[in-house]
Design a protein around this motif. Structure first.
Motif, PDB file in Angstrom:
ATOM      1  N   MET A 122       0.848  -1.184   0.000  1.00  0.00           N
ATOM      2  CA  MET A 122       0.000   0.000   0.000  1.00  0.00           C
ATOM      3  C   MET A 122       0.888   1.240   0.000  1.00  0.00           C
ATOM      4  N   SER A 123       0.486   2.225  -0.776  1.00  0.00           N
ATOM      5  CA  SER A 123       1.271   3.453  -0.829  1.00  0.00           C
ATOM      6  C   SER A 123       1.202   4.183   0.497  1.00  0.00           C
ATOM      7  N   LEU A 124       2.114   5.116   0.674  1.00  0.00           N
ATOM      8  CA  LEU A 124       2.190   5.849   1.935  1.00  0.00           C
ATOM      9  C   LEU A 124       0.921   6.642   2.201  1.00  0.00           C
ATOM     10  N   TRP A 125       0.373   7.264   1.169  1.00  0.00           N
ATOM     11  CA  TRP A 125      -0.869   8.021   1.319  1.00  0.00           C
ATOM     12  C   TRP A 125      -1.841   7.576   0.237  1.00  0.00           C
ATOM     13  N   GLY A 126      -2.641   6.590   0.529  1.00  0.00           N
ATOM     14  CA  GLY A 126      -3.531   6.012  -0.465  1.00  0.00           C
ATOM     15  C   GLY A 126      -4.751   6.853  -0.752  1.00  0.00           C
ATOM     16  N   ALA A 127      -5.448   6.479  -1.798  1.00  0.00           N
ATOM     17  CA  ALA A 127      -6.666   7.179  -2.214  1.00  0.00           C
ATOM     18  C   ALA A 127      -7.890   6.449  -1.692  1.00  0.00           C
ATOM     19  N   THR A 128      -7.939   6.238  -0.391  1.00  0.00           N
ATOM     20  CA  THR A 128      -9.131   5.682   0.235  1.00  0.00           C
ATOM     21  C   THR A 128      -9.498   6.593   1.393  1.00  0.00           C
ATOM     22  N   ASP A 129     -10.690   6.378   1.973  1.00  0.00           N
ATOM     23  CA  ASP A 129     -11.129   7.236   3.071  1.00  0.00           C
ATOM     24  C   ASP A 129     -10.704   6.705   4.434  1.00  0.00           C
ATOM     25  N   ALA A 130      -9.993   5.609   4.469  1.00  0.00           N
ATOM     26  CA  ALA A 130      -9.584   5.016   5.739  1.00  0.00           C
ATOM     27  C   ALA A 130      -8.522   5.876   6.416  1.00  0.00           C
ATOM     28  N   GLU A 148      -6.040   4.872   7.804  1.00  0.00           N
ATOM     29  CA  GLU A 148      -4.739   4.308   7.484  1.00  0.00           C
ATOM     30  C   GLU A 148      -4.131   4.951   6.242  1.00  0.00           C
ATOM     31  N   SER A 149      -4.953   5.559   5.399  1.00  0.00           N
ATOM     32  CA  SER A 149      -4.460   6.189   4.184  1.00  0.00           C
ATOM     33  C   SER A 149      -4.055   7.640   4.397  1.00  0.00           C
ATOM     34  N   LYS A 150      -4.374   8.191   5.551  1.00  0.00           N
ATOM     35  CA  LYS A 150      -3.995   9.570   5.851  1.00  0.00           C
ATOM     36  C   LYS A 150      -2.515   9.605   6.222  1.00  0.00           C
ATOM     37  N   PRO A 151      -1.892  10.787   6.197  1.00  0.00           N
ATOM     38  CA  PRO A 151      -0.460  10.866   6.502  1.00  0.00           C
ATOM     39  C   PRO A 151      -0.078  10.101   7.761  1.00  0.00           C
ATOM     40  N   LYS A 152       0.946   9.277   7.643  1.00  0.00           N
ATOM     41  CA  LYS A 152       1.348   8.368   8.721  1.00  0.00           C
ATOM     42  C   LYS A 152       1.901   9.063   9.959  1.00  0.00           C
ATOM     43  N   ASN A 153       2.391  10.291   9.814  1.00  0.00           N
ATOM     44  CA  ASN A 153       2.988  10.977  10.950  1.00  0.00           C
ATOM     45  C   ASN A 153       1.959  11.592  11.893  1.00  0.00           C
ATOM     46  N   LEU A 154       0.677  11.463  11.574  1.00  0.00           N
ATOM     47  CA  LEU A 154      -0.372  12.053  12.403  1.00  0.00           C
ATOM     48  C   LEU A 154      -0.832  11.095  13.490  1.00  0.00           C
ATOM     49  N   THR A 155      -1.186  11.654  14.635  1.00  0.00           N
ATOM     50  CA  THR A 155      -1.780  10.840  15.692  1.00  0.00           C
ATOM     51  C   THR A 155      -3.238  10.586  15.345  1.00  0.00           C
ATOM     52  N   SER A 198     -12.105  30.599   8.615  1.00  0.00           N
ATOM     53  CA  SER A 198     -12.311  30.949   7.208  1.00  0.00           C
ATOM     54  C   SER A 198     -11.040  30.807   6.387  1.00  0.00           C
ATOM     55  N   ALA A 199      -9.946  30.422   7.025  1.00  0.00           N
ATOM     56  CA  ALA A 199      -8.673  30.274   6.318  1.00  0.00           C
ATOM     57  C   ALA A 199      -8.730  29.090   5.355  1.00  0.00           C
ATOM     58  N   THR A 200      -7.834  29.101   4.394  1.00  0.00           N
ATOM     59  CA  THR A 200      -7.703  27.970   3.478  1.00  0.00           C
ATOM     60  C   THR A 200      -7.125  26.789   4.257  1.00  0.00           C
ATOM     61  N   PRO A 201      -7.696  25.581   4.092  1.00  0.00           N
ATOM     62  CA  PRO A 201      -7.138  24.414   4.794  1.00  0.00           C
ATOM     63  C   PRO A 201      -5.662  24.219   4.478  1.00  0.00           C
ATOM     64  N   GLU A 202      -4.910  23.782   5.466  1.00  0.00           N
ATOM     65  CA  GLU A 202      -3.473  23.559   5.322  1.00  0.00           C
ATOM     66  C   GLU A 202      -3.229  22.244   4.580  1.00  0.00           C
ATOM     67  N   VAL A 203      -2.507  22.293   3.474  1.00  0.00           N
ATOM     68  CA  VAL A 203      -2.192  21.089   2.700  1.00  0.00           C
ATOM     69  C   VAL A 203      -1.077  20.330   3.406  1.00  0.00           C
ATOM     70  N   LEU A 204      -1.357  19.080   3.763  1.00  0.00           N
ATOM     71  CA  LEU A 204      -0.365  18.239   4.416  1.00  0.00           C
ATOM     72  C   LEU A 204       0.373  17.363   3.414  1.00  0.00           C
ATOM     73  N   VAL A 205      -0.395  16.800   2.469  1.00  0.00           N
ATOM     74  CA  VAL A 205       0.183  15.960   1.425  1.00  0.00           C
ATOM     75  C   VAL A 205      -0.551  16.260   0.126  1.00  0.00           C
TER      76      VAL A 205
END
Length: 197
Positions: free
Chosen positions: A1-9, A11-18, A47-54
């Motif tokens: 599985m890729s590091l940041w997959g295209a699923t809603d799980a 587990e597919s979100k950035p791995k460094n997050l709690t 109202s800020a633009t969401p911060e892009v993590l990946v």
């Protein structure tokens, strides 16, 4: 599985997050982003633009219809004698648009009737705000000494607690209906509120 997959799980979100951080992360056209106004980003401006993590181009489209990822109580106490407002936050894995012209979506709260008597609940929290974001707020005002709850009643969420009621909740900017079912685990994870006297 890729590091940041295209699923809603998660587990597919950035791995460094709690686990706590992952609940504030959702998909948009840029990729995985952190909600605007998050204390984790140090920006209290909702109202800020969401911060892009990946950056993952077209991630929201790749995910398909938006899914519910979490139900969270906003209300922390409920006092029968004073009355209270039941409020909850419903998080999706991407931004959604709510249309209430045909009807207002509701979130059902189960009343376990642990207090004296029977026949109270479920309570229908009506959609209140959040269209265009990944967080929708639902609320219901219960007046002081109202028969809707009794002391010691335990309020909780079950599976499939979201009802459209002829309204719509769709992926932002599309005509795709979002997934409105939720597994029992999501409701259970929200915990309960016990009504005080």
């Amino acid at each position: 599985m890729s590091l940041w997959g295209a699923t809603d799980a998660d587990e597919s979100k950035p791995k460094n997050l709690t686990t706590a951080e992952k609940k504030e992360v959702f998909a948009n056209a840029s990729g995985w982003v952190r909600e605007a106004g998050s204390v984790l980003s140090g920006n209290g401006n909702t109202s800020a633009t969401p911060e892009v993590l990946v950056a993952v181009g077209g991630l929201a489209v790749a995910l398909g219809a938006a899914d519910i990822t979490e139900i969270e109580w906003i209300t922390t106490t409920a006092d029968k004698s004073e009355g209270f407002t039941l409020s909850a936050r419903l998080r999706f894995n991407e931004a959604v648009d709510v249309v209430t012209t045909g009807g207002t979506p509701t979130l059902a709260v189960t009343n376990g009737n642990e207090g004296s008597g029977t026949g109270r609940g479920p309570h229908a929290l009506a959609y209140a705000s959040g269209t265009g974001t990944n967080e929708l707020v639902f609320s219901l005002v219960i007046g002081a000494a109202n028969a809707a709850t009794n002391e010691d009643d335990v309020l909780s969420f079950g599976a499939d607690c979201l009802a459209l009621n002829s309204g719509t909740i769709k992926d932002a900017g599309t005509t795709t209906n979002s997934t409105i079912t939720s597994v029992a685990g999501i409701g259970t994870a929200a915990g309960t509120i016990t009504v005080a006297a």
